[in-house]
Design an enzyme around this catalytic site. Structure first.
Site, PDB file in Angstrom:
ATOM      1  N   THR A  20       7.393 -42.897 -20.801  1.00 16.40           N
ATOM      2  CA  THR A  20       8.455 -42.825 -19.795  1.00 16.40           C
ATOM      3  C   THR A  20       9.587 -43.814 -20.033  1.00 16.40           C
ATOM      4  OG1 THR A  20       7.196 -44.362 -18.384  1.00 16.40           O
ATOM      5  CG2 THR A  20       6.925 -41.994 -17.970  1.00 16.40           C
ATOM      6  N   PHE A  51       7.406 -51.138 -13.778  1.00 22.13           N
ATOM      7  CA  PHE A  51       8.812 -50.954 -14.180  1.00 22.13           C
ATOM      8  C   PHE A  51       8.953 -50.165 -15.469  1.00 22.13           C
ATOM      9  CE2 PHE A  51       7.030 -55.129 -15.123  1.00 22.13           C
ATOM     10  CZ  PHE A  51       7.039 -55.137 -16.503  1.00 22.13           C
ATOM     11  N   TYR A  52       7.935 -49.381 -15.851  1.00 25.99           N
ATOM     12  CA  TYR A  52       7.993 -48.620 -17.101  1.00 25.99           C
ATOM     13  C   TYR A  52       8.741 -47.293 -16.925  1.00 25.99           C
ATOM     14  CZ  TYR A  52       4.796 -51.639 -19.763  1.00 25.99           C
ATOM     15  OH  TYR A  52       4.217 -52.678 -20.451  1.00 25.99           O
ATOM     16  N   GLY A  53       9.957 -47.399 -16.490  1.00 23.79           N
ATOM     17  CA  GLY A  53      10.791 -46.216 -16.345  1.00 23.79           C
ATOM     18  C   GLY A  53      12.246 -46.594 -16.417  1.00 23.79           C
ATOM     19  N   LYS A  84       1.213 -53.664 -15.074  1.00 24.35           N
ATOM     20  CA  LYS A  84       2.037 -54.878 -15.041  1.00 24.35           C
ATOM     21  C   LYS A  84       2.922 -54.870 -13.803  1.00 24.35           C
ATOM     22  CE  LYS A  84       2.557 -55.580 -19.993  1.00 24.35           C
ATOM     23  NZ  LYS A  84       1.994 -54.249 -20.343  1.00 24.35           N
TER      24      LYS A  84
END
Length: 329
Positions: A20, A51-53, A84
């Site tokens: 992503t 926050f992986y987007g 995370k």
């Protein structure tokens, strides 16, 4: 929460970030196949992040996991999930209890079908300090928001201070033939001393050993690795020399350079868990098969001699002072 642990049966964890946090999001069908492939092969430790987007909606990785669990409910309890957090949407470390509790509740709400197993402080909030951060994490753990505490990008001193307060289930940090920093700054020794599993992200040198790149231009447009110093025009060709040396060793062994790198990382200590990531199910299968590769003493010596005789050029990530400042909390 899953009864599994951060150390999976296959000895190799699976990073979900690139599904992503990339120029284009991986289609669900392909992402779901990748996740099922990993679980079925014993790579049952998944690594995600709040926050992986891509902005404005940074939680797309969590949403992907939720859709996977909805589509394949028989798989939802078959993987251990690390997430995370502890950073704002602007990627600023923050560890006060109100912020962390709200973020953890949001994470579990987005996941919907299950809770995260491990909450990982992505970076140290120096204003709060690691000892107070650990006390806060222990309190929130006891509230049932997650099961295990993880840390990322910490110094040896910070790790020792953390484990003196409470149990740390994993410390995540970069480790590969292209990045031997933790062997020199004491982090690897501190993890061994505390018997804390060390989750080694970027075991392929952020892609150097997993791709067939011949120049920086081969890195896709929009890929944040284009900003990495090691991939700069100044350093790319020099660092490719190490790729060629390791590729020659891999070819003698009859494995891919990626498998050689993953097997080498795993061979450094039983508590070291390589964490490769990909968008392709076949590459995940290739990585997991590296967990079965046994490197002989002679092969390990040859690799070590190769690394000792070569100096990788470039700092970790970009030369951005903000990013560099957060690397060793």
């Amino acid at each position: 929460m899953s009864s599994l642990s951060v150390v999976p049966p296959a000895g190799i964890a699976t990073g979900l970030m690139r599904l992503t946090w990339a120029p284009e999001q991986t289609p669900d069908k392909q992402a779901f196949e990748l996740m099922k492939t990993a679980i079925d092969a014993g790579s049952t430790s998944f690594n995600s992040g709040y926050f992986y987007g891509n902005p404005p909606d940074v939680t797309t990785n969590l949403q992907l996991i939720s859709r996977f669990c909805e589509a394949y409910p028989e798989y939802k309890d078959r993987f251990y999930l690390s997430v995370k957090g502890g950073m704002t949407k602007e990627l600023k470390p923050r560890a006060d209890i109100e912020f962390l509790r709200a973020q953890m509740q949001e994470i579990n709400s987005i996941l919907k079908h299950r809770k995260m197993d491990l909450f990982e402080m992505a970076r140290v909030d120096r204003e709060v300090g690691i000892e107070e951060s650990m006390k806060i994490l222990l309190k929130l753990r006891d509230e049932g928001l997650f099961r295990d505490i993880g840390l990322s990008e910490v110094s040896a001193d910070t790790l020792r201070k953390a484990v003196a307060v409470g149990p740390v289930a994993a410390v995540e940090i970069e480790y590969s033939p292209f990045c031997l920093d933790i062997e020199k700054n004491g982090v690897l020794d501190a993890a061994k001393e505390a018997k804390v599993p060390l989750v080694a992200y970027s075991p392929l040198g952020a892609g150097f050993l997993g791709n067939t790149w011949t120049s920086k231009e081969d890195i896709p447009e929009g890929d944040f690795r284009r900003t990495f110093d090691k991939f700069s025009d100044e350093h790319f060709e020099h660092n490719m020399q190490l790729v060629r040396k390791l590729t020659a060793i891999a070819e003698k062994k009859g494995i891919t350079p990626a498998q050689l790198s993953i097997a080498w990382v795993r061979a450094q200590d039983p508590l070291v868990v390589p964490l490769p990531g990909s968008t392709k199910p076949a590459r995940v299968k290739e990585a997991i098969e590296a967990g079965k590769v046994q490197l002989s003493s002679a092969e390990l010596d040859e690799i070590r001699q190769t690394l000792d005789s070569f100096s990788v050029k470039g700092v970790r990530y970009s030369k951005n002072p903000h990013l560099q400042d957060m690397l060793e909390g």
